[in-house]
Scaffold this motif. Sequence first.
Motif, PDB file in Angstrom:
ATOM      1  N   SER A 188       0.844  -1.190   0.000  1.00  0.00           N
ATOM      2  CA  SER A 188       0.000   0.000   0.000  1.00  0.00           C
ATOM      3  C   SER A 188       0.879   1.240   0.000  1.00  0.00           C
ATOM      4  CB  SER A 188      -0.914   0.014   1.233  1.00  0.00           C
ATOM      5  OG  SER A 188      -0.145   0.185   2.416  1.00  0.00           O
ATOM      6  N   LYS A 189       0.235   2.371  -0.241  1.00  0.00           N
ATOM      7  CA  LYS A 189       0.935   3.652  -0.124  1.00  0.00           C
ATOM      8  C   LYS A 189      -0.076   4.723   0.281  1.00  0.00           C
ATOM      9  CE  LYS A 189       0.513   4.962  -5.024  1.00  0.00           C
ATOM     10  NZ  LYS A 189       1.275   5.316  -6.254  1.00  0.00           N
ATOM     11  N   VAL A 190       0.459   5.805   0.833  1.00  0.00           N
ATOM     12  CA  VAL A 190      -0.380   6.930   1.224  1.00  0.00           C
ATOM     13  C   VAL A 190      -0.505   7.882   0.047  1.00  0.00           C
ATOM     14  CG1 VAL A 190      -0.632   8.886   2.787  1.00  0.00           C
ATOM     15  CG2 VAL A 190       0.307   6.724   3.639  1.00  0.00           C
ATOM     16  N   ASP A 191      -1.738   8.143  -0.377  1.00  0.00           N
ATOM     17  CA  ASP A 191      -1.978   9.028  -1.518  1.00  0.00           C
ATOM     18  C   ASP A 191      -2.158  10.471  -1.066  1.00  0.00           C
ATOM     19  OD1 ASP A 191      -1.747   6.960  -3.322  1.00  0.00           O
ATOM     20  OD2 ASP A 191      -3.902   6.590  -3.428  1.00  0.00           O
ATOM     21  N   ARG A 192      -2.475  11.326  -2.023  1.00  0.00           N
ATOM     22  CA  ARG A 192      -2.604  12.752  -1.728  1.00  0.00           C
ATOM     23  C   ARG A 192      -3.694  13.061  -0.713  1.00  0.00           C
ATOM     24  NH1 ARG A 192      -2.203  15.301  -7.876  1.00  0.00           N
ATOM     25  NH2 ARG A 192      -0.044  14.636  -8.304  1.00  0.00           N
ATOM     26  N   ASP A 193      -4.674  12.164  -0.616  1.00  0.00           N
ATOM     27  CA  ASP A 193      -5.754  12.393   0.345  1.00  0.00           C
ATOM     28  C   ASP A 193      -5.341  12.052   1.778  1.00  0.00           C
ATOM     29  OD1 ASP A 193      -5.662   9.635   0.312  1.00  0.00           O
ATOM     30  OD2 ASP A 193      -7.675   9.361  -0.492  1.00  0.00           O
ATOM     31  N   GLY A 194      -4.092  11.582   1.934  1.00  0.00           N
ATOM     32  CA  GLY A 194      -3.597  11.255   3.261  1.00  0.00           C
ATOM     33  C   GLY A 194      -4.000   9.891   3.762  1.00  0.00           C
ATOM     34  N   ARG A 195      -4.714   9.134   2.929  1.00  0.00           N
ATOM     35  CA  ARG A 195      -5.165   7.810   3.319  1.00  0.00           C
ATOM     36  C   ARG A 195      -4.306   6.749   2.644  1.00  0.00           C
ATOM     37  NH1 ARG A 195     -11.428   7.296   2.191  1.00  0.00           N
ATOM     38  NH2 ARG A 195     -11.032   5.345   3.296  1.00  0.00           N
ATOM     39  N   ARG A 196      -4.186   5.618   3.324  1.00  0.00           N
ATOM     40  CA  ARG A 196      -3.412   4.511   2.772  1.00  0.00           C
ATOM     41  C   ARG A 196      -4.301   3.677   1.858  1.00  0.00           C
ATOM     42  NH1 ARG A 196       1.383   2.541   3.300  1.00  0.00           N
ATOM     43  NH2 ARG A 196       1.940   4.044   4.930  1.00  0.00           N
ATOM     44  N   HIS A 197      -3.823   3.378   0.657  1.00  0.00           N
ATOM     45  CA  HIS A 197      -4.567   2.611  -0.335  1.00  0.00           C
ATOM     46  C   HIS A 197      -3.732   1.408  -0.778  1.00  0.00           C
ATOM     47  CE1 HIS A 197      -7.704   5.705  -0.992  1.00  0.00           C
ATOM     48  NE2 HIS A 197      -6.726   6.575  -0.806  1.00  0.00           N
ATOM     49  N   TYR A 198      -4.419   0.288  -1.011  1.00  0.00           N
ATOM     50  CA  TYR A 198      -3.732  -0.881  -1.526  1.00  0.00           C
ATOM     51  C   TYR A 198      -3.291  -0.635  -2.966  1.00  0.00           C
ATOM     52  CZ  TYR A 198      -5.592  -3.371   2.521  1.00  0.00           C
ATOM     53  OH  TYR A 198      -5.899  -3.764   3.788  1.00  0.00           O
ATOM     54  N   VAL A 199      -2.094  -1.142  -3.282  1.00  0.00           N
ATOM     55  CA  VAL A 199      -1.548  -1.045  -4.629  1.00  0.00           C
ATOM     56  C   VAL A 199      -0.944  -2.393  -5.003  1.00  0.00           C
ATOM     57  CG1 VAL A 199      -1.079   1.438  -4.495  1.00  0.00           C
ATOM     58  CG2 VAL A 199       0.678  -0.194  -3.735  1.00  0.00           C
ATOM     59  N   LEU A 200      -0.634  -2.562  -6.273  1.00  0.00           N
ATOM     60  CA  LEU A 200      -0.024  -3.808  -6.721  1.00  0.00           C
ATOM     61  C   LEU A 200       1.259  -4.072  -5.942  1.00  0.00           C
ATOM     62  CD1 LEU A 200      -0.525  -3.493 -10.574  1.00  0.00           C
ATOM     63  CD2 LEU A 200      -1.505  -5.282  -9.120  1.00  0.00           C
TER      64      LEU A 200
END
Length: 269
Positions: free
Chosen positions: A198-210
């Motif tokens: 996962s990574k933290v996106d611009r919205d400040g939330r952590r999102h799952y990624v490949l």
Amino acid sequence: MSVFEYCFSTLGCSEMSLHDIIDLAERHDITAVELRALSGTVDLISALTTQFEDPAGLAAFLAGRNIEIVALNTSIKLFESPDLSAIEQFIPWAEAADVAHLRIFDGGKQLCADQIKRAADLLGDWQARRRSSGLNVDLMIETHDALAHVEQLVAFVELVPTAKILWDTHHTWARGTDLDSVWEGIAQNIVHLHVKDSKVDRDGRRHYVLPGHGDFPMADLISLLQRNERHIPLSLEWERHWHPELPSLEDALTTARNWWQQGVFDAYR
């Protein structure tokens, strides 16, 4: 030879039948899966019954196929359930398919001593039942909620030293605990590993990624596992069932090949 075996949770391909899941595993040279969902539902018993009628039918289907079902994943929450009776329906299927573990969640949030003691009593009753019935399958508890906090996790295994733990490495890491600290506290209890990225996106939330596209420290986990000699399933938990916007599990397994083989591990066995 690796100290663990690569596998995946069917949470990432919940629309598939077991036949299709085996085909997917074979395309990626994977010989172990954990069943969380089948044929569009997380009601495993219903899906298994529809496809195979009874546990003997599942055992016959698996005979001669190069696949091991390492776990049946239930929705039971240890710290929120008055008892573990809901596990009963899974036992015949697990025994017939030679499944090592039934996954239960931890549940709960901030635990008190009474909650931990009650959970210990439930697990003690389970072990007594297991011994008296001659069962091979055992329970493993996922670090999903309360036990994703390392202080509570360590306190729990100190009180219940025989507890089997499914360590969701991403959950504890995302809560701010480094991998080494968790391992040092519960190493002998770990029987299964979940990994995801996962990574933290611009919205400040952590999102799952490949796998390999985020900031989960997989190289550190691989290094940690290399220093030990236990055979632990390393399972990609691709949560596409809950997050349908994610790419397919096929894509995730393709990118995972290099990601979870960092270091000097051998290729897929």
